[in-house]
Design a protein around this motif. Structure first.
Motif, mmCIF file in Angstrom:
data_model
loop_
_atom_site.group_PDB
_atom_site.id
_atom_site.type_symbol
_atom_site.label_atom_id
_atom_site.label_comp_id
_atom_site.label_asym_id
_atom_site.label_seq_id
_atom_site.Cartn_x
_atom_site.Cartn_y
_atom_site.Cartn_z
ATOM 1 N N GLU A 1 0.841 -1.197 0.000
ATOM 2 C CA GLU A 1 0.000 0.000 0.000
ATOM 3 C C GLU A 1 0.873 1.243 0.000
ATOM 4 O O GLU A 1 1.917 1.284 0.649
ATOM 5 C CB GLU A 1 -0.897 -0.017 1.243
ATOM 6 C CG GLU A 1 -1.929 1.077 1.293
ATOM 7 C CD GLU A 1 -2.871 0.900 2.469
ATOM 8 O OE1 GLU A 1 -3.932 0.276 2.296
ATOM 9 O OE2 GLU A 1 -2.536 1.386 3.569
ATOM 10 N N GLU B 1 1.916 -4.536 -7.751
ATOM 11 C CA GLU B 1 0.879 -5.127 -6.906
ATOM 12 C C GLU B 1 0.768 -4.336 -5.604
ATOM 13 O O GLU B 1 1.275 -4.735 -4.572
ATOM 14 C CB GLU B 1 1.191 -6.598 -6.638
ATOM 15 C CG GLU B 1 1.074 -7.470 -7.883
ATOM 16 C CD GLU B 1 1.104 -8.956 -7.546
ATOM 17 O OE1 GLU B 1 1.233 -9.292 -6.344
ATOM 18 O OE2 GLU B 1 1.011 -9.747 -8.468
ATOM 19 N N TYR B 2 0.123 -3.208 -5.692
ATOM 20 C CA TYR B 2 -0.105 -2.377 -4.518
ATOM 21 C C TYR B 2 -1.309 -1.489 -4.782
ATOM 22 O O TYR B 2 -1.723 -1.281 -5.927
ATOM 23 C CB TYR B 2 1.114 -1.513 -4.196
ATOM 24 C CG TYR B 2 1.514 -0.559 -5.304
ATOM 25 C CD1 TYR B 2 0.935 0.693 -5.399
ATOM 26 C CD2 TYR B 2 2.472 -0.925 -6.247
ATOM 27 C CE1 TYR B 2 1.279 1.571 -6.418
ATOM 28 C CE2 TYR B 2 2.830 -0.065 -7.268
ATOM 29 C CZ TYR B 2 2.240 1.182 -7.344
ATOM 30 O OH TYR B 2 2.578 2.052 -8.360
ATOM 31 N N ARG B 3 -1.883 -0.999 -3.704
ATOM 32 C CA ARG B 3 -2.965 -0.022 -3.830
ATOM 33 C C ARG B 3 -2.487 1.322 -3.316
ATOM 34 O O ARG B 3 -1.584 1.382 -2.464
ATOM 35 C CB ARG B 3 -4.214 -0.478 -3.056
ATOM 36 C CG ARG B 3 -4.066 -0.464 -1.552
ATOM 37 C CD ARG B 3 -5.328 -0.998 -0.862
ATOM 38 N NE ARG B 3 -6.467 -0.123 -1.045
ATOM 39 C CZ ARG B 3 -6.836 0.817 -0.157
ATOM 40 N NH1 ARG B 3 -6.144 0.984 0.962
ATOM 41 N NH2 ARG B 3 -7.900 1.571 -0.371
ATOM 42 N N ARG C 1 -3.785 4.791 -1.513
ATOM 43 C CA ARG C 1 -4.933 5.331 -0.772
ATOM 44 C C ARG C 1 -4.731 6.806 -0.481
ATOM 45 O O ARG C 1 -3.627 7.313 -0.553
ATOM 46 C CB ARG C 1 -5.135 4.550 0.549
ATOM 47 C CG ARG C 1 -4.035 4.721 1.569
ATOM 48 C CD ARG C 1 -4.354 3.945 2.822
ATOM 49 N NE ARG C 1 -3.310 4.125 3.822
ATOM 50 C CZ ARG C 1 -3.350 5.037 4.788
ATOM 51 N NH1 ARG C 1 -4.381 5.858 4.884
ATOM 52 N NH2 ARG C 1 -2.365 5.152 5.667
#
Length: 257
Positions: free
Chosen positions: A165, A253-255, A257
């Motif tokens: 993240e 492969e991460y988000r 926010r």
């Protein structure tokens, strides 16, 4: 040279640029030594009254310690050597204001620099994350510095979520990590603008204010730092295992926010 320094004698502002864009401005031991030298030189240059710190290129401000850097360690767990511990301006007794301008990634060891900047201005592309736990390392000094800039829960989430993240510039502004999100590409100009204003004020008053602000938190930081070597010695995986986890990482492969 892996740093560039451009000082404007008319405005009193020096721009220090981490200049290894091909390595995402990761800090190797040469850059570490150059940063220490620059901070200490600026202590004696009275024509420089404020500093802007930034990174070259569009992809990253700084991605921490270069993975290829060879850092010998004593065999005793009581004498862990952290190569970036003295890389920031405050660690080198520089009490001139430092404004950080961030574009792209800022992660891991970048927090030694951001943690000792007086305030941070960011481009909308800026993202912040701490990958230590992902690769079997304890986030100590980095998290301790960030805990003085962000709410506890935000620091904990960033440190524990690792590389899964990233904190956006918008969210970083909401939680107080950065003081302004500029228009795209505007972080450096905005930081230089702020530094120019501050450099125009009486230097003694400005430097005294920087010193007072740091004094408000340095006692807590010193106590926390005293625990860090033992936590690292207890919690870090062996270097070979860290390298395996790093090699197995999957980019993208991460988000955010």
């Amino acid at each position: 040279m892996s740093l560039t320094v451009a000082a404007d004698k008319d405005t009193g502002v020096a721009v220090v640029t981490l200049d290894r864009p091909e390595r995402l401005n990761a800090i190797d031991l040469t850059m570490r030594d150059e940063l220490v030298a620059v901070w200490r030189e600026l202590r004696f240059d009275d024509t420089v009254r404020a500093v802007v710190l930034t990174g070259a290129g569009e992809r990253a401000f700084c991605t921490g310690l270069d993975r290829d850097a060879v850092v010998p360690q004593p065999s005793s767990p009581y004498m862990t050597d952290d190569p970036l511990l003295r890389v920031g301006p405050k660690a080198n007794d520089l009490w001139k204001p430092v404004v950080a301008a961030v574009r792209g990634m800022a992660c891991g060891g970048a927090f030694y620099l951001l943690g000792e900047a007086d305030f941070v201005i960011a481009d909308p592309t800026a993202t912040f994350f701490d990958p230590h736990t992902t690769y079997g390392m304890v986030s100590t000094y980095e998290s301790m510095l960030m805990a003085l800039r962000m709410p506890y829960g935000e620091v904990a989430r960033m440190a524990l979520m690792g590389s899964a993240e990233r904190v956006s510039a918008r969210r970083a502004h909401e939680i107080g990590l950065i003081s302004e999100v500029t228009e795209p590409g505007g972080a450096l100009d905005a930081a230089v603008g702020c530094a120019t204003v501050v450099a125009g004020y009486p230097a003694e008053a400005v430097q005294g204010t920087v010193r007072a602000l740091w004094a408000a938190k340095e006692a807590a930081l010193a106590q926390a730092f005293a625990q860090a070597p033992h936590l690292i010695a207890l919690g870090n995986l062996p270097g070979e295992r860290q390298a395996e986890l790093f090699a197995a990482r999957r980019s993208g492969e991460y988000r955010v926010r």
